[in-house]
Design an enzyme around this catalytic site. Sequence first.
Site, short mmCIF file in Angstrom:
data_model
loop_
_atom_site.label_atom_id
_atom_site.label_comp_id
_atom_site.label_asym_id
_atom_site.label_seq_id
_atom_site.Cartn_x
_atom_site.Cartn_y
_atom_site.Cartn_z
N GLU A 115 0.83 -1.21 0.00
CA GLU A 115 0.00 0.00 0.00
C GLU A 115 0.87 1.27 0.00
OE1 GLU A 115 -2.64 -1.57 3.28
OE2 GLU A 115 -4.16 -0.98 1.83
N GLU A 135 -4.17 -9.83 3.91
CA GLU A 135 -5.24 -9.37 4.81
C GLU A 135 -6.48 -10.26 4.84
OE1 GLU A 135 -3.40 -7.37 3.00
OE2 GLU A 135 -3.06 -5.45 4.02
N1 COA Z 1 4.16 -8.33 12.42
C1 COA Z 1 5.03 -8.44 13.43
N2 COA Z 1 6.23 -9.05 13.33
C2 COA Z 1 6.54 -9.61 12.14
C3 COA Z 1 5.68 -9.55 11.05
C4 COA Z 1 4.44 -8.88 11.21
N3 COA Z 1 3.60 -8.73 10.19
N4 COA Z 1 6.28 -10.16 10.00
C5 COA Z 1 7.47 -10.60 10.45
N5 COA Z 1 7.63 -10.26 11.74
C6 COA Z 1 8.79 -10.54 12.60
C7 COA Z 1 8.86 -12.02 12.97
O1 COA Z 1 8.06 -12.28 14.09
C8 COA Z 1 10.34 -12.17 13.25
O2 COA Z 1 10.63 -11.67 14.52
P1 COA Z 1 11.52 -12.56 15.57
O3 COA Z 1 12.87 -12.66 14.91
O4 COA Z 1 11.51 -11.73 16.82
O5 COA Z 1 10.82 -13.87 15.68
C9 COA Z 1 11.00 -11.23 12.25
O6 COA Z 1 9.98 -10.29 11.85
C10 COA Z 1 11.51 -11.93 11.00
O7 COA Z 1 10.43 -12.64 10.42
P2 COA Z 1 10.49 -14.22 10.08
O8 COA Z 1 9.08 -14.72 10.01
O9 COA Z 1 11.43 -14.93 10.99
O10 COA Z 1 11.14 -14.15 8.62
P3 COA Z 1 10.97 -15.24 7.47
O11 COA Z 1 11.95 -14.86 6.43
O12 COA Z 1 11.01 -16.62 8.00
O13 COA Z 1 9.48 -14.99 6.90
C11 COA Z 1 7.61 -13.67 6.09
C12 COA Z 1 9.15 -13.77 6.29
C13 COA Z 1 7.32 -12.26 5.56
C14 COA Z 1 7.16 -14.73 5.08
C15 COA Z 1 6.92 -13.91 7.45
O14 COA Z 1 7.58 -13.12 8.42
C16 COA Z 1 5.45 -13.56 7.43
O15 COA Z 1 4.65 -14.28 6.85
N6 COA Z 1 5.10 -12.44 8.11
C17 COA Z 1 3.71 -12.01 8.22
C18 COA Z 1 3.26 -11.25 7.00
C19 COA Z 1 1.85 -10.73 7.24
O16 COA Z 1 0.92 -11.50 7.37
N7 COA Z 1 1.77 -9.41 7.33
C20 COA Z 1 0.52 -8.76 7.71
C21 COA Z 1 -0.14 -8.19 6.55
S1 COA Z 1 -1.63 -7.39 7.06
#
Ligand code: COA
Length: 245
Positions: A115, A135
């Site tokens: 966004e 979302e």
């Molecule tokens: N909110 C809060 N923290 C988040 C986050 C989010 N949307 N996305 C990632 N993080 C944090 C993780 O908790 C992690 O923190 P930690 O090291 O303290 O555990 C850190 O960022 C790194 O993320 P991680 O998941 O370990 O990286 P990855 O490379 O394995 O995966 C993603 C990357 C983007 C695939 C995965 O983090 C993910 O699916 N995140 C959520 C995306 C999402 O749904 N966003 C909301 C959209 S409304």
Amino acid sequence: MSGFESLIYEKSDDIAQVTLNRPEVLNVYNIQMRDDLYQVLSAIRDDPEVRVGIFTGAGDKAFCAGADLSEFLTAPSPVVARQVRWERDVWSLFLSIPQPLIAALHGYVLGSGIEIALCCDIRIATEDVRFGLPEVGLGIIPAAGATQTLPRTIGRGRALEMLLTNHRIDSEEAYRIGLVNRIVPKDKLLQAAHEMARKIASYNPIAVRNAKQAVVRGCDLPLAEGLDLEKRLASELLGVAGRKT
Ligand code: COA
């Protein structure tokens, strides 16, 4: 300008660079970032020295992985948090910035990340970029403009597929469907964004602003009204040029 918790704001000559700066959590968007962005966007809008803005993300893995889910699941309630967000209305402010904005994108560009990118006028991306809108899978819908800005950028069918199925888009597909303007090697991302910004900044700033306004506002108007808008903005420029001679 400095002193932001979640962003780095740098201004060099006539180019402003805003870096989303929570790399340890993939630059996810939280309330602090909303407040910081509101201040930074107001500063850009009100600073006549700024000709172009660049938005980028700190760290290696992401431009922005969306909303901060830890906050989303705690802070008073999602409904109240969203209400506050609307009142602050960062997104309308973003879309009303008169100067051109360039998004320099890498890694994950999810949810609020896409966004933010769509609030910018030109998107440059690296080969490792991944776009997605998680979302609906979380039981909500985007509320920072994507339901409107995305179909206007890539068309209704593709936007709905991204929204409804969380279809992830890589750099090649993003380029093919017009979600990004160009793809560059990762180590050249900021260089490419700054080169483009400098080129735009070298032109007459009123011509640049009027051209942006004509396209951005015109896209939402019927053709005849868009042409009127173009005429008005063109004659405004002629007036400025006339006054100088
Ligand atoms: N909110 C809060 N923290 C988040 C986050 C989010 N949307 N996305 C990632 N993080 C944090 C993780 O908790 C992690 O923190 P930690 O090291 O303290 O555990 C850190 O960022 C790194 O993320 P991680 O998941 O370990 O990286 P990855 O490379 O394995 O995966 C993603 C990357 C983007 C695939 C995965 O983090 C993910 O699916 N995140 C959520 C995306 C999402 O749904 N966003 C909301 C959209 S409304």
